[in-house]
Scaffold this active site. Structure first.
Site, short mmCIF file in Angstrom:
data_model
loop_
_atom_site.label_atom_id
_atom_site.label_comp_id
_atom_site.label_asym_id
_atom_site.label_seq_id
_atom_site.Cartn_x
_atom_site.Cartn_y
_atom_site.Cartn_z
N ASP A 34 0.82 -1.18 0.02
CA ASP A 34 0.06 0.03 0.03
C ASP A 34 0.82 1.22 0.16
O ASP A 34 1.95 1.01 0.42
CB ASP A 34 -0.90 -0.08 1.27
CG ASP A 34 -2.27 0.77 1.04
OD1 ASP A 34 -3.23 0.12 0.86
OD2 ASP A 34 -2.01 1.89 0.91
N ASP A 56 3.83 2.85 -4.22
CA ASP A 56 2.79 3.53 -5.18
C ASP A 56 2.67 2.75 -6.36
O ASP A 56 3.65 2.49 -7.08
CB ASP A 56 3.05 4.78 -5.39
CG ASP A 56 1.95 5.71 -6.37
OD1 ASP A 56 1.29 5.01 -6.83
OD2 ASP A 56 1.95 6.91 -6.25
N VAL A 57 1.68 1.99 -6.78
CA VAL A 57 1.44 0.95 -7.78
C VAL A 57 1.67 1.58 -9.23
O VAL A 57 1.63 1.20 -10.31
CB VAL A 57 0.37 -0.34 -7.65
CG1 VAL A 57 0.50 -0.81 -6.44
CG2 VAL A 57 -0.82 0.62 -7.63
N ASN A 83 -5.77 -4.92 -5.85
CA ASN A 83 -6.86 -4.58 -5.22
C ASN A 83 -6.62 -3.03 -5.13
O ASN A 83 -7.62 -2.30 -4.98
CB ASN A 83 -6.92 -5.08 -3.90
CG ASN A 83 -8.15 -4.20 -2.92
OD1 ASN A 83 -9.21 -4.31 -3.33
ND2 ASN A 83 -7.68 -3.84 -2.19
N SER A 134 -15.08 -3.77 -10.52
CA SER A 134 -16.12 -3.34 -9.95
C SER A 134 -17.55 -3.55 -10.87
O SER A 134 -17.18 -3.48 -12.13
CB SER A 134 -15.93 -1.85 -9.83
OG SER A 134 -17.26 -1.09 -9.35
N TYR A 147 -13.91 6.14 -13.38
CA TYR A 147 -13.71 5.04 -12.52
C TYR A 147 -14.35 3.84 -13.28
O TYR A 147 -13.73 2.69 -13.25
CB TYR A 147 -14.56 5.26 -11.06
CG TYR A 147 -14.47 4.11 -10.39
CD1 TYR A 147 -13.44 3.92 -9.39
CD2 TYR A 147 -15.81 3.45 -10.47
CE1 TYR A 147 -13.36 2.71 -8.64
CE2 TYR A 147 -15.75 2.17 -9.33
CZ TYR A 147 -14.76 1.90 -8.51
OH TYR A 147 -14.70 0.83 -7.83
N LYS A 151 -12.24 0.54 -14.78
CA LYS A 151 -12.52 -1.00 -14.38
C LYS A 151 -13.22 -1.88 -15.32
O LYS A 151 -12.89 -3.04 -15.53
CB LYS A 151 -13.69 -1.01 -13.14
CG LYS A 151 -13.45 -0.14 -11.83
CD LYS A 151 -12.19 -0.94 -11.31
CE LYS A 151 -11.89 -0.17 -9.76
NZ LYS A 151 -10.50 -1.08 -9.10
N VAL A 180 -20.66 -2.26 -1.25
CA VAL A 180 -19.93 -3.02 -0.28
C VAL A 180 -19.99 -2.05 1.05
O VAL A 180 -19.55 -0.87 0.89
CB VAL A 180 -18.53 -3.37 -0.40
CG1 VAL A 180 -17.74 -4.14 0.85
CG2 VAL A 180 -18.42 -4.52 -1.71
N THR A 182 -18.43 -0.58 3.25
CA THR A 182 -17.16 -0.20 4.17
C THR A 182 -17.45 0.80 4.89
O THR A 182 -18.52 1.80 4.76
CB THR A 182 -16.37 0.11 2.84
OG1 THR A 182 -16.62 1.23 2.01
CG2 THR A 182 -15.86 -0.95 2.04
#
Length: 250
Positions: A34, A56-57, A83, A134, A147, A151, A180, A182
């Protein structure tokens, strides 16, 4: 048998953290990745057989360095769960290119970079790639131009990975979570939004992080050894209903 190792990005919270804990319960070791160093290291310190790597991906060099470190930790990687992602909701007309790129560089570029960096390790173990997309990648909705598009691209990337990497014994699958429950979602969803989701979802409720994690870990396990190239909507039936007007279902 040697202990299997999973690498989970976006592991500091939410679905990533739930997935990490479920892998650990199943006897795997986990490399938690992360960019939020403080939260990541705090969560990893509370878990046995979990190692934290801050990364940082969206940064190609950082990803290459992370992959090398991850492989060195246990000498193997058996599953990669992509993820890490960012959410950004706004009208098309207000989404400038800089905003578009901020979403794409994590949600799409990050999946590509992490996968590419760890393919050599997965070839050795005949391991699994698991990408998180998603429900917004399967069906369009308002305020999700960047977004949702990111996805949808992850879904196609997953199919490409399955088609090309199968000859090495690498499986690639994709999980598309629906709404979800969260902490973040509950903080920003008004009661009207919650009620509308409940009405539109056949199971009449949000999913939990644990429920999404169960699907992820299953698809990475030997129990799913002949499953690849699949897009699994863990969404309470949300995508299946189309328009899904509650009055028409009674």
């Amino acid at each position: 048998m040697e202990q299997k190792t999973a690498l989970v990005t976006g592991a500091a919270r939410g679905i990533g953290l739930a997935t990490t804990k479920l892998f650990l319960e199943a006897g795997w070791s986990v490399v938690m990745v992360d960019r939020d160093a403080e939260v990541l290291q705090s969560e990893a310190a509370a878990l046995d057989n979990a190692t934290a790597i801050v990364c940082d991906v969206s940064d190609p060099q950082a990803v290459d360095d992370m992959a090398a470190e991850a492989v060195a930790i246990n000498g193997r990687i058996d599953a990669v769960v992509n993820n890490a992602g960012v959410a950004d909701f706004g009208p098309i007309e207000e989404t400038d290119f800089a905003r578009w790129r901020r979403v794409m560089e994590t949600n799409l570029d990050g999946v590509f970079l992490v996968s590419q960096a760890l393919i050599p390790a997965l070839k050795i173990t005949k391991g699994a790639l698991l990408n998180i997309a998603s429900i917004s990648g399967l069906r369009a909705s308002t305020l999700r131009v960047a977004y949702g598009t990111s996805k949808a691209a992850v879904i196609q990337l997953t199919k490409q990975q399955a088609a090309e990497l199968g000859e090495y014994g690498i499986r690639a699958n994709c999980v598309c979570p629906g709404p979800v429950r969260t902490k973040l979602a509950m903080a920003v969803h008004s009661q009207d939004i919650i009620d509308a989701y409940h009405d539109a979802i056949p199971l009449n409720r949000y999913g939990s992080e644990q429920e999404i994690a169960e699907v992820i870990v299953f698809l990475c396990s030997d129990k799913a050894s002949y499953v690849t190239g699949q897009i699994v909507a863990a969404d309470g039936g949300f995508e299946s209903t189309g328009v899904g007007l509650p009055a028409l279902r009674k």
